[in-house]
Design an enzyme around this catalytic site. Structure first.
Site, mmCIF file in Angstrom:
data_model
loop_
_atom_site.group_PDB
_atom_site.id
_atom_site.type_symbol
_atom_site.label_atom_id
_atom_site.label_comp_id
_atom_site.label_asym_id
_atom_site.label_seq_id
_atom_site.Cartn_x
_atom_site.Cartn_y
_atom_site.Cartn_z
ATOM 1 N N ASP A 98 60.390 55.939 49.701
ATOM 2 C CA ASP A 98 60.339 57.125 50.544
ATOM 3 C C ASP A 98 60.385 58.399 49.695
ATOM 4 O O ASP A 98 61.092 58.451 48.673
ATOM 5 C CB ASP A 98 61.571 57.085 51.469
ATOM 6 C CG ASP A 98 61.603 58.207 52.474
ATOM 7 O OD1 ASP A 98 60.729 58.230 53.354
ATOM 8 O OD2 ASP A 98 62.504 59.074 52.373
ATOM 9 N N GLU A 153 60.205 42.344 37.362
ATOM 10 C CA GLU A 153 61.104 41.228 37.048
ATOM 11 C C GLU A 153 60.878 40.059 37.995
ATOM 12 O O GLU A 153 61.307 38.945 37.737
ATOM 13 C CB GLU A 153 62.582 41.669 37.177
ATOM 14 C CG GLU A 153 63.034 42.625 36.091
ATOM 15 C CD GLU A 153 64.418 43.220 36.396
ATOM 16 O OE1 GLU A 153 65.046 42.846 37.409
ATOM 17 O OE2 GLU A 153 64.852 44.089 35.604
HETATM 18 C C1 NOJ Z 1 59.402 60.203 54.936
HETATM 19 C C2 NOJ Z 1 59.695 59.369 56.146
HETATM 20 O O1 NOJ Z 1 58.541 58.645 56.487
HETATM 21 C C3 NOJ Z 1 60.135 60.323 57.226
HETATM 22 O O2 NOJ Z 1 60.200 59.707 58.495
HETATM 23 C C4 NOJ Z 1 61.456 60.907 56.826
HETATM 24 O O3 NOJ Z 1 61.836 61.891 57.771
HETATM 25 C C5 NOJ Z 1 61.370 61.572 55.444
HETATM 26 N N1 NOJ Z 1 60.638 60.799 54.491
HETATM 27 C C6 NOJ Z 1 62.750 61.789 54.886
HETATM 28 O O4 NOJ Z 1 63.327 60.567 54.518
#
Ligand code: NOJ
Length: 517
Positions: free
Chosen positions: A202, A248
């Site tokens: 993310d 790994e």
């Molecule tokens: C991207 C995620 O897909 C989204 O839903 C989220 O609000 C932000 N990153 C923050 O984690």
């Protein structure tokens, strides 16, 4: 897997299970892990290769699970660690791979680290794990704005402020702190060891911030720019480390959540980094053959320079539903275009049903964007409404068990049952049937050579991969396909009586009728 075998993830179709809205097994109105287990047959019927699960960890629920309190524990509202193991076991037994989600840029404000930072006061070592700075002239340390609206800094009330690029409940971690690096590495290993086949990272580009938090340059971003918190060169050290952890365990992969045009994503695809990065501009590209062709070629070329292939998002939980962005026919046309290209396709749950974006009443909105923008940005809830499984209304159209009285966490609109899996399964002309047929026909493209772009009239994009030609028609009228071939392998919509493809539409035809350009 040997080095010469094609890795399974390279051209995989990954179905994004938006956990909270997929299926609710216990009647509390929120989707959960058992709900996914109960509906795995939907994914195998559809013919996808893998599922990606959005965060299911203990969370403050300020940003639908992306504000994590414990990265290695399951939120009791969503299930248990045993449920995760069972999901992995049952998915694997059906030949489905499972992709997890690593939230490394920030924690919840209720994470024990942040609680200690808040309590500690200025200069306390617990504050060094986050981006904390003294205010300037009675205001925040810099003018940065949160991506959800409003200032990106929040005062502790003792002279220090903390940075949150997202919600105020999501303080940004400082990746120069060794505890941060060590803890995320532990999390990555933890889920890989449990059996996850892939991990999405993310906010991949946000892990480094410029020292001193300098002002954001005005105007559009340009190649080579020096943005103070997006895609800084320092983030790649961390991505290399993630890639090494993944390496790994053979057969696993990672995908970076990158946003922006091909030049932004390209550095994330270097051979020692993660295997995929999202070609995110695709979802913002208009339904136009020339524009889509240009975006697709840019991403393909960028990935190919590093021996990689793109990860094509068709939609996700952060953007307007594809059927509303491109129209229902357009959404299917783009999906068949992406499925015909080299690379992995990410299909967002509900887009196989062509679910539209839902207008949600102000009082029911949950996305922090709504509050933080002062009620000017409605946010992402309209793309997150719980899925309709049955035509009949019981249990929110089968989302919850029949007899459940709890409302779903976001309300379903009237008429939602007409889009349901049950309604569409019985209809050979439905979106669900078109997606299922295309996924079955996609076998013809396995290991096909790279696209050769073919001459095509205005409004049409055509390319050939081996003996399959993909034709996207966004032009003014129906298109005769016999220029390219006669045997139709798949099409996003039913051809007309003359065998012509209306716009918007995509068809795959077997090349070889003699009149191919
Ligand atoms: C991207 C995620 O897909 C989204 O839903 C989220 O609000 C932000 N990153 C923050 O984690």
């Amino acid at each position: 897997m040997t080095d010469t075998a094609t890795p399974w993830w390279r051209d995989a179709v990954v179905y994004q299970v938006y956990l909270r809205s997929f299926a609710d097994s216990d009647g509390d109105g929120t989707g959960d892990l058992r709900g996914v287990i109960d509906h795995l047959d939907h994914l195998t019927d559809l013919g996808v290769d893998a599922l990606w699960l959005n965060p299911f960890y203990v969370s403050g629920e300020a940003d639908a699970g992306y504000d994590v309190i414990d990265h290695r524990a399951v939120d009791p509202a969503l299930g248990t660690l045993d449920d995760v193991d069972e999901l992995l076991r049952q998915a694997h037994a059906r030949g489905l791979r499972v992709v997890g989600d690593i939230v490394a840029n920030h924690t919840s404000a209720h994470h024990p680290w942040f609680a200690a930072a808040r309590r500690g006061g200025p200069g306390h070592p617990a504050r060094a794990r986050y981006h904390v700075a003294p205010g300037r002239d009675g205001g925040p340390p810099s003018d940065w704005q949160s991506l959800f609206g409003g200032p990106a800094w929040e005062p502790f009330g003792d002279g220090d402020w903390y940075l949150h690029l997202f919600d105020v409940e999501q303080p940004d971690l400082d990746w120069s702190h060794p505890d941060v690096v060590a803890d995320v590495e532990r999390t990555v290993r933890f889920w890989l060891d449990r059996g996850f086949d892939g991990l999405r990272f993310d906010a991949a580009g946000a892990l480094a911030k410029a020292p001193g938090y300098p002002p954001i340059p005005a105007g559009e971003r340009q190649p080579g720019d020096d943005h103070p918190f997006s895609d800084r060169p320092e983030v790649h050290r961390h991505h290399r480390r993630f890639a090494a952890l993944i390496a790994e365990r053979p057969g696993r992969f990672g995908v970076a959540e990158t946003w922006g045009p091909a030049w932004v994503g390209e550095p994330y695809l270097r051979p020692d980094e993660l295997q995929q990065a999202f070609a995110m501009d695709l979802v913002f590209t208009p339904l136009d053959a020339a524009a889509l062709g240009e975006a697709v070629r840019d991403y393909l070329a960028a990935a190919a320079r590093h021996g990689r292939r793109p990860a094509w998002p068709h939609g996700n939980h952060d953007v307007t539903r594809a059927a509303t962005r491109w129209g229902p026919d357009g959404a299917l046309a783009v999906l068949l275009l992406l499925l015909a290209l080299p690379g992995a396709t990410y299909l967002y749950a509900g887009d196989e049903l062509a679910l539209p974006e839902v207008e949600i009443a102000d009082a029911d909105l949950r996305d922090p964007t709504w509050r933080r923008s002062g009620g000017t940005e409605r946010g992402r809830d309209g793309a997150r409404v719980p899925l309709p499984w049955t035509h009949t209304a019981a249990g929110q159209h089968g989302f919850s068990p029949a007899g459940t009285s709890a409302p779903s966490w976001l309300p379903q609109p009237p008429g939602w049952g007409a889009h349901s899996v049950a309604a569409q399964r019985a209809d050979p002309r439905s979106a669900l049937s078109a997606v299922r047929s295309a996924l079955a026909a996609r076998a013809a493209l396995r290991d096909a050579p790279n696209p050769v772009w073919l001459p095509a009239p205005e409004g049409v994009l055509a390319f050939r991969r081996g003996d399959v030609v993909c034709v996207l028609n966004t032009g003014a009228g129906p298109l005769a396909l016999n220029t390219w071939g006669s045997d139709v392998l798949a099409s996003s919509r039913t051809l007309d009586g003359g065998g012509r493809l209306a716009a918007p539409g995509t068809a795959w035809v077997r090349h070889g009728t003699g009149s191919v350009p």
